[in-house]
Structure formats: structure tokens, C-alpha cells
Write a protein that holds these residues in place. Structure first.
Motif, PDB file in Angstrom:
ATOM      1  N   ASN A  72       0.816  -1.224   0.000  1.00  0.00           N
ATOM      2  CA  ASN A  72       0.000   0.000   0.000  1.00  0.00           C
ATOM      3  C   ASN A  72       0.848   1.272   0.000  1.00  0.00           C
ATOM      4  OD1 ASN A  72      -2.581  -1.378   0.240  1.00  0.00           O
ATOM      5  ND2 ASN A  72      -1.998  -1.846   2.346  1.00  0.00           N
ATOM      6  N   ALA A  73       2.155   1.136  -0.200  1.00  0.00           N
ATOM      7  CA  ALA A  73       3.051   2.283  -0.076  1.00  0.00           C
ATOM      8  C   ALA A  73       2.798   3.349  -1.136  1.00  0.00           C
ATOM      9  CB  ALA A  73       4.505   1.818  -0.140  1.00  0.00           C
ATOM     10  N   MET A  74       2.614   2.921  -2.385  1.00  0.00           N
ATOM     11  CA  MET A  74       2.375   3.899  -3.450  1.00  0.00           C
ATOM     12  C   MET A  74       1.076   4.661  -3.215  1.00  0.00           C
ATOM     13  SD  MET A  74       2.117   3.342  -7.581  1.00  0.00           S
ATOM     14  CE  MET A  74       3.753   2.648  -7.673  1.00  0.00           C
ATOM     15  N   ASN A  75       0.062   3.958  -2.774  1.00  0.00           N
ATOM     16  CA  ASN A  75      -1.226   4.597  -2.518  1.00  0.00           C
ATOM     17  C   ASN A  75      -1.123   5.678  -1.456  1.00  0.00           C
ATOM     18  OD1 ASN A  75      -3.798   4.330  -0.455  1.00  0.00           O
ATOM     19  ND2 ASN A  75      -4.419   4.519  -2.590  1.00  0.00           N
ATOM     20  N   ILE A  76      -0.470   5.369  -0.343  1.00  0.00           N
ATOM     21  CA  ILE A  76      -0.414   6.339   0.749  1.00  0.00           C
ATOM     22  C   ILE A  76       0.433   7.542   0.371  1.00  0.00           C
ATOM     23  CG2 ILE A  76       1.586   5.433   2.002  1.00  0.00           C
ATOM     24  CD1 ILE A  76      -1.725   6.569   3.603  1.00  0.00           C
ATOM     25  N   MET A  77       1.476   7.321  -0.449  1.00  0.00           N
ATOM     26  CA  MET A  77       2.272   8.464  -0.896  1.00  0.00           C
ATOM     27  C   MET A  77       1.474   9.356  -1.840  1.00  0.00           C
ATOM     28  SD  MET A  77       6.198   7.048  -1.275  1.00  0.00           S
ATOM     29  CE  MET A  77       5.831   5.532  -2.154  1.00  0.00           C
ATOM     30  N   LEU A  78       0.660   8.733  -2.689  1.00  0.00           N
ATOM     31  CA  LEU A  78      -0.171   9.513  -3.594  1.00  0.00           C
ATOM     32  C   LEU A  78      -1.194  10.341  -2.819  1.00  0.00           C
ATOM     33  CD1 LEU A  78      -1.070  10.349  -6.405  1.00  0.00           C
ATOM     34  CD2 LEU A  78      -2.471   8.275  -6.508  1.00  0.00           C
ATOM     35  N   THR A  79      -1.772   9.763  -1.772  1.00  0.00           N
ATOM     36  CA  THR A  79      -2.757  10.526  -0.991  1.00  0.00           C
ATOM     37  C   THR A  79      -2.109  11.732  -0.326  1.00  0.00           C
ATOM     38  OG1 THR A  79      -2.446   9.165   1.008  1.00  0.00           O
ATOM     39  CG2 THR A  79      -4.152   8.474  -0.548  1.00  0.00           C
ATOM     40  N   ASN A  80      -0.845  11.624   0.074  1.00  0.00           N
ATOM     41  CA  ASN A  80      -0.160  12.778   0.660  1.00  0.00           C
ATOM     42  C   ASN A  80       0.051  13.874  -0.376  1.00  0.00           C
ATOM     43  OD1 ASN A  80       1.143  12.498   3.641  1.00  0.00           O
ATOM     44  ND2 ASN A  80       0.848  10.473   2.733  1.00  0.00           N
ATOM     45  N   VAL A  81       0.354  13.489  -1.604  1.00  0.00           N
ATOM     46  CA  VAL A  81       0.476  14.487  -2.664  1.00  0.00           C
ATOM     47  C   VAL A  81      -0.889  15.132  -2.934  1.00  0.00           C
ATOM     48  CG1 VAL A  81       1.060  14.866  -5.083  1.00  0.00           C
ATOM     49  CG2 VAL A  81       2.429  13.294  -3.711  1.00  0.00           C
ATOM     50  N   VAL A  82      -1.934  14.308  -2.962  1.00  0.00           N
ATOM     51  CA  VAL A  82      -3.282  14.814  -3.227  1.00  0.00           C
ATOM     52  C   VAL A  82      -3.723  15.796  -2.148  1.00  0.00           C
ATOM     53  CG1 VAL A  82      -5.719  14.124  -3.250  1.00  0.00           C
ATOM     54  CG2 VAL A  82      -4.054  12.909  -4.653  1.00  0.00           C
ATOM     55  N   ASP A  83      -3.387  15.503  -0.891  1.00  0.00           N
ATOM     56  CA  ASP A  83      -3.741  16.420   0.187  1.00  0.00           C
ATOM     57  C   ASP A  83      -3.195  17.817  -0.076  1.00  0.00           C
ATOM     58  OD1 ASP A  83      -5.095  14.496   1.648  1.00  0.00           O
ATOM     59  OD2 ASP A  83      -3.335  13.912   2.800  1.00  0.00           O
ATOM     60  N   ALA A  84      -1.980  17.884  -0.624  1.00  0.00           N
ATOM     61  CA  ALA A  84      -1.367  19.182  -0.893  1.00  0.00           C
ATOM     62  C   ALA A  84      -1.982  19.865  -2.106  1.00  0.00           C
ATOM     63  CB  ALA A  84       0.145  19.011  -1.085  1.00  0.00           C
ATOM     64  N   VAL A  85      -2.125  19.137  -3.203  1.00  0.00           N
ATOM     65  CA  VAL A  85      -2.578  19.799  -4.429  1.00  0.00           C
ATOM     66  C   VAL A  85      -4.075  20.108  -4.389  1.00  0.00           C
ATOM     67  CG1 VAL A  85      -0.722  18.804  -5.801  1.00  0.00           C
ATOM     68  CG2 VAL A  85      -2.868  17.577  -5.633  1.00  0.00           C
ATOM     69  N   VAL A  86      -4.887  19.198  -3.870  1.00  0.00           N
ATOM     70  CA  VAL A  86      -6.319  19.486  -3.735  1.00  0.00           C
ATOM     71  C   VAL A  86      -6.539  20.568  -2.693  1.00  0.00           C
ATOM     72  CG1 VAL A  86      -8.536  18.527  -3.017  1.00  0.00           C
ATOM     73  CG2 VAL A  86      -7.059  17.204  -4.524  1.00  0.00           C
ATOM     74  N   GLY A  87      -5.791  20.467  -1.584  1.00  0.00           N
ATOM     75  CA  GLY A  87      -5.928  21.481  -0.546  1.00  0.00           C
ATOM     76  C   GLY A  87      -5.555  22.872  -1.007  1.00  0.00           C
ATOM     77  N   SER A  88      -4.598  22.966  -1.920  1.00  0.00           N
ATOM     78  CA  SER A  88      -4.205  24.286  -2.428  1.00  0.00           C
ATOM     79  C   SER A  88      -5.376  24.986  -3.102  1.00  0.00           C
ATOM     80  CB  SER A  88      -3.058  24.141  -3.436  1.00  0.00           C
ATOM     81  OG  SER A  88      -1.929  23.576  -2.840  1.00  0.00           O
ATOM     82  N   ILE A  89      -6.090  24.254  -3.929  1.00  0.00           N
ATOM     83  CA  ILE A  89      -7.211  24.849  -4.658  1.00  0.00           C
ATOM     84  C   ILE A  89      -8.379  25.149  -3.735  1.00  0.00           C
ATOM     85  CG2 ILE A  89      -8.819  24.534  -6.569  1.00  0.00           C
ATOM     86  CD1 ILE A  89      -5.836  24.856  -7.349  1.00  0.00           C
ATOM     87  N   SER A  90      -8.754  24.177  -2.901  1.00  0.00           N
ATOM     88  CA  SER A  90      -9.923  24.375  -2.039  1.00  0.00           C
ATOM     89  C   SER A  90      -9.672  25.471  -1.004  1.00  0.00           C
ATOM     90  CB  SER A  90     -10.311  23.066  -1.348  1.00  0.00           C
ATOM     91  OG  SER A  90      -9.296  22.611  -0.484  1.00  0.00           O
ATOM     92  N   TYR A  91      -8.432  25.546  -0.502  1.00  0.00           N
ATOM     93  CA  TYR A  91      -8.154  26.589   0.504  1.00  0.00           C
ATOM     94  C   TYR A  91      -8.087  27.965  -0.134  1.00  0.00           C
ATOM     95  CZ  TYR A  91      -6.363  28.714   4.749  1.00  0.00           C
ATOM     96  OH  TYR A  91      -6.220  29.507   5.872  1.00  0.00           O
ATOM     97  N   TYR A  92      -7.583  28.043  -1.359  1.00  0.00           N
ATOM     98  CA  TYR A  92      -7.549  29.338  -2.044  1.00  0.00           C
ATOM     99  C   TYR A  92      -8.948  29.826  -2.401  1.00  0.00           C
ATOM    100  CZ  TYR A  92      -7.038  32.863  -5.629  1.00  0.00           C
ATOM    101  OH  TYR A  92      -7.170  34.019  -6.352  1.00  0.00           O
ATOM    102  N   VAL A  93      -9.750  28.948  -2.969  1.00  0.00           N
ATOM    103  CA  VAL A  93     -11.068  29.355  -3.450  1.00  0.00           C
ATOM    104  C   VAL A  93     -12.040  29.594  -2.298  1.00  0.00           C
ATOM    105  CG1 VAL A  93     -13.046  28.672  -4.863  1.00  0.00           C
ATOM    106  CG2 VAL A  93     -10.723  28.172  -5.637  1.00  0.00           C
TER     107      VAL A  93
END
Length: 464
Positions: free
Chosen positions: A44-65
């Protein structure tokens, strides 16, 4: 309005300090990624690393907007409960400083989703991560940040109408960041249920240790490094002179805040080391890492307003809070792969109460009134300050638990009912890396597991 040379220099230094602190807090995302990757099984290592990236990139948009406006907006729709509905930076006048402030607060916001991701690791559909990360970063967390950190928030210690004449002191976010992430993770883990095989037929826990202790230790030290931006960096202006002196200002408290942070974490790590040795009979580096982080979480609320000796008490108690909650979780068959609920939720709540007990009046006035003479504020109960601050801290704990439960609980339940929250048992046994991402994170693991890889993949394809 003309600005003097001295004011211009001060503004430049404040901006640089704030941006540097934001970069340190952002490094914590790397720490979270390494900690999470090492704490899960290799499949499950690749999955959990991807979710950490998603937290940053999705959070950037939602927090800005949405998020920044809810948290710190002061437009015509602003109120003590939900801030403003306008776009994040639409009406901000001082763009140079406030863009820096936005970046600093964004780094905090994306950390919250990372906490919650750990609670529901190894069994969650990737689409569910996208949904809850956007909602948590853009709406749930910013509302709490507005309550406590905005000057118009109803819990703010800087508002014109402070709760109990005090407001809740949560300097860098034991409650605003960690308790929010921990309670969100609690509901996600409860609704999903434990991982397949986590408990046997008799209800006894089956060990599911992470695959890489090296990454866990690396992640812990990166988080420690980032915490020096998280806590001392919350003095967002370093050059703010105290009104009663000519030679003191925020810089006198910044060093002390770094020291209290270090002492609380170190004490918690040491107590966990020996505490777990007594309970399980051997030394465990991974337990020490979580104990260390629990101490950091707890001191985050009162780091700027307590003495160093009090920080040691904070860390000592936080270690036993974490140990006790982990034992309780196993008895209740609650499965949180990274202990995020216990660590961030339990130690975050303790940190808020600790502040209400040990905050020193002089330091409270420094942090919230620029050291102004003649000011009297409620402070820690054990320091002679009465019950007002403790009451405000308890109210913050209850408000956060209630708000996050009322928002994230229904969201996770809706995702569960729509069958987009948890993966199937077959997918879980095969591993998220193969079922969702097409292959394992490690080449050696894939080579060793090729027969099973193809068999599992063929079975999943047939089912689909």
C-alpha cells in the motif's frame, strides 16, 4: 501613506520570517509522507504516498477558493461563525504581507487532511480521498480556524468580546489543526471499520506493522524540523516591539517557544520509550516516534505561554495519554494504522487543557497584548489565574469535537452508503497499489510477488 525606512525594513524582515516559517511547515508534508509510507504495508506504499500528494494539491485549490476566506475573510458577510464567502484574496489591501500570510495558513490547512488520511489508510478508495480532502481543507478546518485565530472569531483571544474575558489560547493549533484532523479520522475509521485481518475470530488484535522503520524515523525527524516553523513561526511578525520596553519584542518569545516545543516532544518520546518497554518487554523505535510526535502535538497550543519546566509536564502526560488511548483502541477494536486519532486527537485535546492549567500571565500578555503594562488577563489555573481560561479551553475542545463530528461524520457515512468509501476485501488483500495504481511501489517487491501479482490482478479484472 509614506512608510519610513525603518518600517520598510521591519516589514521586509517580518515577511521573510513568515515565508521561511511557511516553508518549514510545508516540509512537514514530506515528513507526513515518509511517516505514512513507512507505517503501512509495502503493498500500500504507493497509494499512501499519492494521498499525501493529493492532500497538498487538492488542498491548495480548495483553501484558495474557499478556505482562506472562511478562516480570515473580513468582508461584508463576515461573522464570528463562518467568516466571509468571498474569494480568498479578493479584497485584501496589503497584498505583499497578506499573500505571505495566506501561504503560511495554507501550509497549516493541508496538514489537517494529512492527519486524517493516516486514520483510514490501507482500505480507502482513492476517489474518497479526493472528496474528503477538498471538503475538510476548504470548509471544515477553516471554520475552526476562524473561531480561534481570526480577530472576529467567537473563541479568539484577540477579539473585542472574548469568551469568559479570555478567549481560548490555541497558539499554533493543538485544537485547530490536530484535534480537527484527529476527530475527522476517528469518524472515517469508525465508519470504515478495521482492516481485513486486523482482529482475529476471537477479537484479538493481529499485528500489522509497517514495512519500513527507516522511513518512519526519517519522517519523524522531518516533522520535528517542520515544527520549528509550526510553533515559533506562529509569531507571524518577528519585529513587533513590546509596548513597555525599547529592547524586547516577539523575538524574545520565539526562542522560548522553540525550547518548550523541543522539551515537550523529547520528554514524551523518553516516557514512551520506557513506558512501552515495561508494557511489551522490548524497546520500540516506532512507538518512540509516535510518542515524540504526541508531545509536539500537545505543546502546540501553549508553546508560547508556558515555562520550559511546564512543557516537560505536558510531554510526560501526553505520552501516557497516547499509550492509554492505544490500549483502549485495541480493546474497542478500533483500527487506525498510524494512531492518528489517538495521537492528534487525544494529545491535541490534552494540549488545550494543559494550556488552561499552566499558561503564565506574563507570557499571555506578551503573546496577545505585545507586553502592554497594566493589562490583566485570565491565565493558567495552576498558576493562580482562576477558571476562566480553563473554561474557554474546554469549550474549544467541545466545539471542535461537535463541529467536526457534525460535518465529517455525515460525509463519511454518505460516502459509505454510496459505496465509494472502502475497497473490497479482495482488493484489500491484494493491496491498493495493484488494485488502484497498477503496480507496487518497490521493484523488488513486485519481482518477488509476480505470481501472486498476476493472479490477484486477473481475479480483480474478472470481478470488474
Amino acid at each position: 501613506m509614506d512608510v519610513s525606512w525603518e518600517e520598510s525594513v521591519a516589514d521586509s524582515i517580518n515577511t521573510i520570517y513568515l515565508l521561511f516559517s511557511a516553508y518549514l511547515v510545508f516540509v512537514m508534508q514530506l515528513g507526513f509522507a515518509m511517516l505514512c509510507a513507512g507505517s503501512v504495508r509495502a503493498k500500500n506504499a504507493m497509494n499512501i504516498m499519492l494521498t499525501n500528494v493529493v492532500d497538498a494539491v487538492v488542498g491548495s485549490i480548495s483553501y484558495y477558493v474557499f478556505g482562506f476566506a472562511f478562516a480570515f475573510g473580513e468582508g461584508s458577510n463576515s461573522n464570528p461563525f463562518i467568516g466571509t464567502y468571498f474569494f480568498a484574496l479578493k479584497d485584501i489591501p496589503n497584498s505583499t504581507y497578506d499573500y505571505s500570510f495566506f501561504l503560511y495558513q495554507w501550509a497549516f490547512a493541508i496538514a489537517v487532511a494529512g492527519i486524517t488520511s493516516g486514520s483510514i489508510a490501507e482500505r480507502t478508495q482513492f476517489s474518497a480521498y479526493l472528496i474528503f480532502s477538498f471538503f475538510l481543507t476548504g470548509f471544515v478546518y477553516p471554520i475552526v480556524a476562524h473561531w480561534v485565530w481570526s480577530s472576529s472569531g467567537w473563541l479568539s483571544p484577540s477579539s473585542s468580546d472574548m469568551l469568559f474575558g479570555s478567549g481560548a489560547i490555541d497558539f499554533a493549533g493543538s485544537g485547530v489543526v490536530h484535534l480537527v484532523g484527529g476527530i475527522a479520522g476517528l469518524w472515517g475509521a469508525l465508519i470504515e471499520g478495521p482492516r481485513a485481518g486486523r482482529f482475529d475470530a476471537f477479537g484479538k488484535p493481529v499485528p500489522m506493522r509497517g514495512h519500513n522503520a527507516t522511513l518512519v524515523v526519517l519522517g519523524t525527524f522531518l516533522l520535528w524540523f517542520g515544527w520549528f516553523g509550526f510553533n515559533p513561526g506562529s509569531f507571524d511578525k518577528i519585529l513587533v516591539p513590546y509596548t513597555t520596553t525599547s529592547d524586547q519584542g516577539n523575538w524574545t518569545a520565539i526562542g522560548r517557544t522553540a525550547v518548550t516545543t523541543t522539551l515537550a516532544g523529547s520528554t514524551a518520546g523518553l516516557v514512551t520509550l520506557f513506558g512501552r518497554r515495561l508494557l511489551v518487554g522490548h524497546w520500540d523505535a516506532l512507538d518512540v516516534c509516535n510518542g515524540l510526535l504526541g508531545g509536539f502535538v500537545a505543546i502546540t497550543s501553549g508553546c508560547s505561554v508556558v515555562e520550559p519546566w511546564a512543557a516537560i509536564i505536558c510531554g510526560f502526560v501526553s505520552a501516557w495519554v497516547l499509550i492509554g488511548l492505544n490500549i483502549t483502541a485495541l480493546k474497542l477494536k478500533f483500527d487506525d494504522p498510524l494512531e492518528a486519532t489517538q495521537l492528534h486527537g487525544g494529545c491535541g485535546a490534552w494540549g488545550l487543557i494543559f494550556t488552561g492549567l499552566f499558561a503564565k500571565e506574563e507570557f499571555v500578555i506578551q503573546a496577545y497584548d505585545s507586553g502592554e503594562s497594566g493589562v490583566s488577563r485570565p491565565y493558567g489555573l495552576f498558576m493562580g489565574g482562576g477558571w476562566a481560561l480553563v473554561g474557554a479551553q474546554v469549550i474549544e475542545v467541545l466545539a471542535i469535537v461537535g463541529w467536526v463530528s457534525a460535518t465529517m461524520g455525515p460525509l463519511f457515512y454518505a460516502l459509505h452508503k454510496l459505496k465509494i468509501l472502502r475497497i473490497s476485501v479482495d482488493e484489500e488483500m491484494a493491496g491498493l497499489d495493484i488494485s488502484s495504481h497498477g503496480g507496487y511501489a518497490y521493484t523488488s517487491h513486485a519481482e518477488e510477488s509476480q505470481p501472486r501479482f498476476y493472479a490477484d490482478y486477473a481475479r480483480l479484472q474478472d470481478q470488474s
